[in-house]
Design a protein around this motif. Structure first.
Motif, mmCIF file in Angstrom:
data_model
loop_
_atom_site.group_PDB
_atom_site.id
_atom_site.type_symbol
_atom_site.label_atom_id
_atom_site.label_comp_id
_atom_site.label_asym_id
_atom_site.label_seq_id
_atom_site.Cartn_x
_atom_site.Cartn_y
_atom_site.Cartn_z
ATOM 1 N N LYS A 21 0.857 -1.244 -0.009
ATOM 2 C CA LYS A 21 -0.143 -0.134 -0.056
ATOM 3 C C LYS A 21 0.841 1.045 -0.173
ATOM 4 C CE LYS A 21 -0.331 -0.261 4.960
ATOM 5 N NZ LYS A 21 0.526 1.046 5.404
ATOM 6 N N ASP A 22 0.376 2.379 -0.568
ATOM 7 C CA ASP A 22 0.887 3.705 -0.229
ATOM 8 C C ASP A 22 0.107 4.455 0.155
ATOM 9 O OD1 ASP A 22 2.027 6.283 -1.017
ATOM 10 O OD2 ASP A 22 3.008 5.613 -2.661
ATOM 11 N N ASN A 23 0.030 4.609 1.595
ATOM 12 C CA ASN A 23 -0.853 5.655 2.247
ATOM 13 C C ASN A 23 -0.922 7.090 1.548
ATOM 14 O OD1 ASN A 23 -1.072 3.390 3.746
ATOM 15 N ND2 ASN A 23 -1.285 4.480 5.559
ATOM 16 N N SER A 24 0.108 7.462 1.052
ATOM 17 C CA SER A 24 -0.068 8.906 0.680
ATOM 18 C C SER A 24 -0.876 9.053 -0.779
ATOM 19 C CB SER A 24 1.546 9.461 0.480
ATOM 20 O OG SER A 24 2.110 8.670 -0.878
ATOM 21 N N LYS A 25 -0.866 7.940 -1.498
ATOM 22 C CA LYS A 25 -1.840 7.757 -2.724
ATOM 23 C C LYS A 25 -3.091 7.090 -2.450
ATOM 24 C CE LYS A 25 2.536 7.877 -5.729
ATOM 25 N NZ LYS A 25 3.151 7.304 -6.891
ATOM 26 N N ASN A 26 -3.328 6.458 -1.414
ATOM 27 C CA ASN A 26 -4.507 5.757 -1.186
ATOM 28 C C ASN A 26 -4.531 4.879 -2.057
ATOM 29 O OD1 ASN A 26 -5.074 7.955 0.910
ATOM 30 N ND2 ASN A 26 -6.417 9.230 -0.455
ATOM 31 N N THR A 27 -3.550 3.996 -2.273
ATOM 32 C CA THR A 27 -3.616 3.047 -3.354
ATOM 33 C C THR A 27 -3.105 1.740 -2.846
ATOM 34 O OG1 THR A 27 -3.405 4.698 -5.063
ATOM 35 C CG2 THR A 27 -2.711 2.256 -5.578
ATOM 36 N N VAL A 28 -3.809 0.598 -3.081
ATOM 37 C CA VAL A 28 -3.136 -0.516 -2.894
ATOM 38 C C VAL A 28 -2.682 -1.430 -4.027
ATOM 39 C CG1 VAL A 28 -3.892 -2.911 -1.963
ATOM 40 C CG2 VAL A 28 -4.508 -0.821 -0.535
ATOM 41 N N TYR A 29 -1.567 -2.066 -4.138
ATOM 42 C CA TYR A 29 -1.294 -2.660 -5.112
ATOM 43 C C TYR A 29 -0.870 -4.275 -4.970
ATOM 44 C CZ TYR A 29 0.723 2.176 -5.723
ATOM 45 O OH TYR A 29 0.758 3.424 -6.023
ATOM 46 N N LEU A 30 -1.098 -4.981 -6.053
ATOM 47 C CA LEU A 30 -0.939 -6.535 -6.054
ATOM 48 C C LEU A 30 0.261 -6.651 -6.891
ATOM 49 C CD1 LEU A 30 -1.874 -9.050 -4.928
ATOM 50 C CD2 LEU A 30 -3.358 -9.429 -6.788
ATOM 51 N N GLN A 31 1.313 -6.969 -6.822
ATOM 52 C CA GLN A 31 2.401 -7.527 -7.615
ATOM 53 C C GLN A 31 2.281 -9.006 -7.697
ATOM 54 O OE1 GLN A 31 4.862 -5.386 -9.156
ATOM 55 N NE2 GLN A 31 5.313 -7.335 -10.011
ATOM 56 N N MET A 32 2.163 -9.393 -9.088
ATOM 57 C CA MET A 32 1.966 -10.692 -9.580
ATOM 58 C C MET A 32 3.180 -11.304 -10.286
ATOM 59 S SD MET A 32 -2.063 -10.626 -10.032
ATOM 60 C CE MET A 32 -1.865 -9.805 -11.707
ATOM 61 N N ASN A 33 3.966 -12.153 -9.649
ATOM 62 C CA ASN A 33 5.181 -12.705 -10.379
ATOM 63 C C ASN A 33 4.884 -14.222 -10.652
ATOM 64 O OD1 ASN A 33 6.289 -10.235 -10.113
ATOM 65 N ND2 ASN A 33 7.230 -10.756 -8.070
ATOM 66 N N SER A 34 5.719 -14.737 -11.640
ATOM 67 C CA SER A 34 5.608 -16.155 -12.101
ATOM 68 C C SER A 34 4.130 -16.634 -12.301
ATOM 69 C CB SER A 34 5.961 -16.735 -10.819
ATOM 70 O OG SER A 34 7.548 -16.575 -10.453
ATOM 71 N N LEU A 35 3.520 -15.857 -13.037
ATOM 72 C CA LEU A 35 2.093 -16.074 -13.437
ATOM 73 C C LEU A 35 1.730 -17.069 -13.988
ATOM 74 C CD1 LEU A 35 1.010 -12.209 -14.524
ATOM 75 C CD2 LEU A 35 -0.107 -13.789 -12.458
ATOM 76 N N LYS A 36 0.873 -17.696 -13.963
ATOM 77 C CA LYS A 36 0.305 -19.250 -14.533
ATOM 78 C C LYS A 36 -1.068 -18.897 -15.210
ATOM 79 C CE LYS A 36 2.419 -21.492 -10.247
ATOM 80 N NZ LYS A 36 1.875 -22.498 -9.416
ATOM 81 N N PRO A 37 -1.253 -19.953 -16.076
ATOM 82 C CA PRO A 37 -2.442 -19.771 -16.784
ATOM 83 C C PRO A 37 -3.756 -20.074 -15.867
ATOM 84 C CG PRO A 37 -0.888 -21.107 -18.061
ATOM 85 C CD PRO A 37 -0.355 -20.820 -16.723
ATOM 86 N N GLU A 38 -3.576 -20.637 -14.754
ATOM 87 C CA GLU A 38 -4.584 -20.736 -13.595
ATOM 88 C C GLU A 38 -4.833 -19.436 -12.937
ATOM 89 O OE1 GLU A 38 -1.904 -22.996 -14.060
ATOM 90 O OE2 GLU A 38 -1.393 -23.550 -12.329
ATOM 91 N N ASP A 39 -3.932 -18.259 -13.115
ATOM 92 C CA ASP A 39 -4.073 -17.034 -12.618
ATOM 93 C C ASP A 39 -5.101 -16.092 -13.129
ATOM 94 O OD1 ASP A 39 -0.695 -17.251 -11.545
ATOM 95 O OD2 ASP A 39 -2.501 -17.398 -10.179
ATOM 96 N N THR A 40 -5.593 -16.739 -14.556
ATOM 97 C CA THR A 40 -6.405 -16.180 -15.649
ATOM 98 C C THR A 40 -7.700 -15.880 -14.640
ATOM 99 O OG1 THR A 40 -5.161 -16.723 -17.468
ATOM 100 C CG2 THR A 40 -7.650 -16.110 -17.598
ATOM 101 N N ALA A 41 -8.116 -14.478 -14.500
ATOM 102 C CA ALA A 41 -9.520 -14.078 -13.865
ATOM 103 C C ALA A 41 -9.544 -12.512 -13.869
ATOM 104 C CB ALA A 41 -9.390 -14.654 -12.452
ATOM 105 N N VAL A 42 -10.745 -12.204 -13.486
ATOM 106 C CA VAL A 42 -11.101 -11.016 -13.239
ATOM 107 C C VAL A 42 -10.859 -10.949 -11.937
ATOM 108 C CG1 VAL A 42 -12.825 -8.739 -13.208
ATOM 109 C CG2 VAL A 42 -12.908 -10.809 -15.115
ATOM 110 N N TYR A 43 -9.870 -9.799 -11.501
ATOM 111 C CA TYR A 43 -9.420 -9.254 -10.118
ATOM 112 C C TYR A 43 -10.113 -8.130 -10.073
ATOM 113 C CZ TYR A 43 -5.537 -12.435 -10.669
ATOM 114 O OH TYR A 43 -5.009 -13.955 -10.839
ATOM 115 N N TYR A 44 -10.781 -8.280 -8.637
ATOM 116 C CA TYR A 44 -11.384 -7.125 -7.857
ATOM 117 C C TYR A 44 -10.549 -6.764 -6.593
ATOM 118 C CZ TYR A 44 -15.207 -9.012 -10.802
ATOM 119 O OH TYR A 44 -15.981 -9.349 -11.769
ATOM 120 N N CYS A 45 -10.684 -5.330 -6.532
ATOM 121 C CA CYS A 45 -10.375 -4.897 -5.018
ATOM 122 C C CYS A 45 -11.484 -4.831 -4.135
ATOM 123 C CB CYS A 45 -9.290 -3.710 -5.124
ATOM 124 S SG CYS A 45 -9.836 -2.164 -5.682
ATOM 125 N N ALA A 46 -11.256 -4.948 -2.915
ATOM 126 C CA ALA A 46 -12.448 -4.721 -2.081
ATOM 127 C C ALA A 46 -12.087 -3.864 -0.849
ATOM 128 C CB ALA A 46 -13.277 -5.986 -1.843
#
Length: 121
Positions: A72-97
């Motif tokens: 997270k970056d509190n100064s930007k009110n932003t949360v991140y998801l860094q995704m490495n070594s991606l696999k075909p099974e990671d295919t999806a619609v990603y939602y933040c909540a």
């Protein structure tokens, strides 16, 4: 009300990386945690990762541990998801909540519009 906007999805090859962003706004979003969930076609929405705005506690689904990182970056009110070594099974619609610090999607009150991540084999 809490407003969430995701960005950063796209098409990537197996083994590649992507970083998703979720910009939050609203009066009370800092009172809650932020979670990332994903939903593949024909499957239920599943928990990916969560982080608290205050102390930065983190939790991950077993399927992404060691590959994904939430921050997270509190100064930007932003949360991140860094995704490495991606696999075909990671295919999806990603939602933040926004909601309680939980792995259950039913616990979260506010959702973004989602961003598509497609991993080609």
């Amino acid at each position: 009300q809490v407003h969430l906007v995701e960005s950063g999805g796209g098409l990537v090859q197996t083994g590649g990386s992507l970083r998703l962003s979720c910009a939050a706004s609203g009066r009370t979003f800092r009172d809650y945690a932020m979670g990332w969930f994903r939903q593949a076609s024909g499957k239920e929405r599943e928990f990916v990762a969560a982080i608290t705005w205050t102390v930065g506690d983190r939790k991950y689904a077993d399927s992404v541990k060691g590959r994904f990182s939430i921050s997270k970056d509190n100064s930007k009110n932003t949360v991140y998801l860094q995704m490495n070594s991606l696999k075909p099974e990671d295919t999806a619609v990603y939602y933040c909540a926004s909601g309680p610090y939980s792995t259950a999607y039913s616990a979260y009150n506010y959702w973004g519009q989602g961003t598509q991540v497609t991993v080609s084999s």
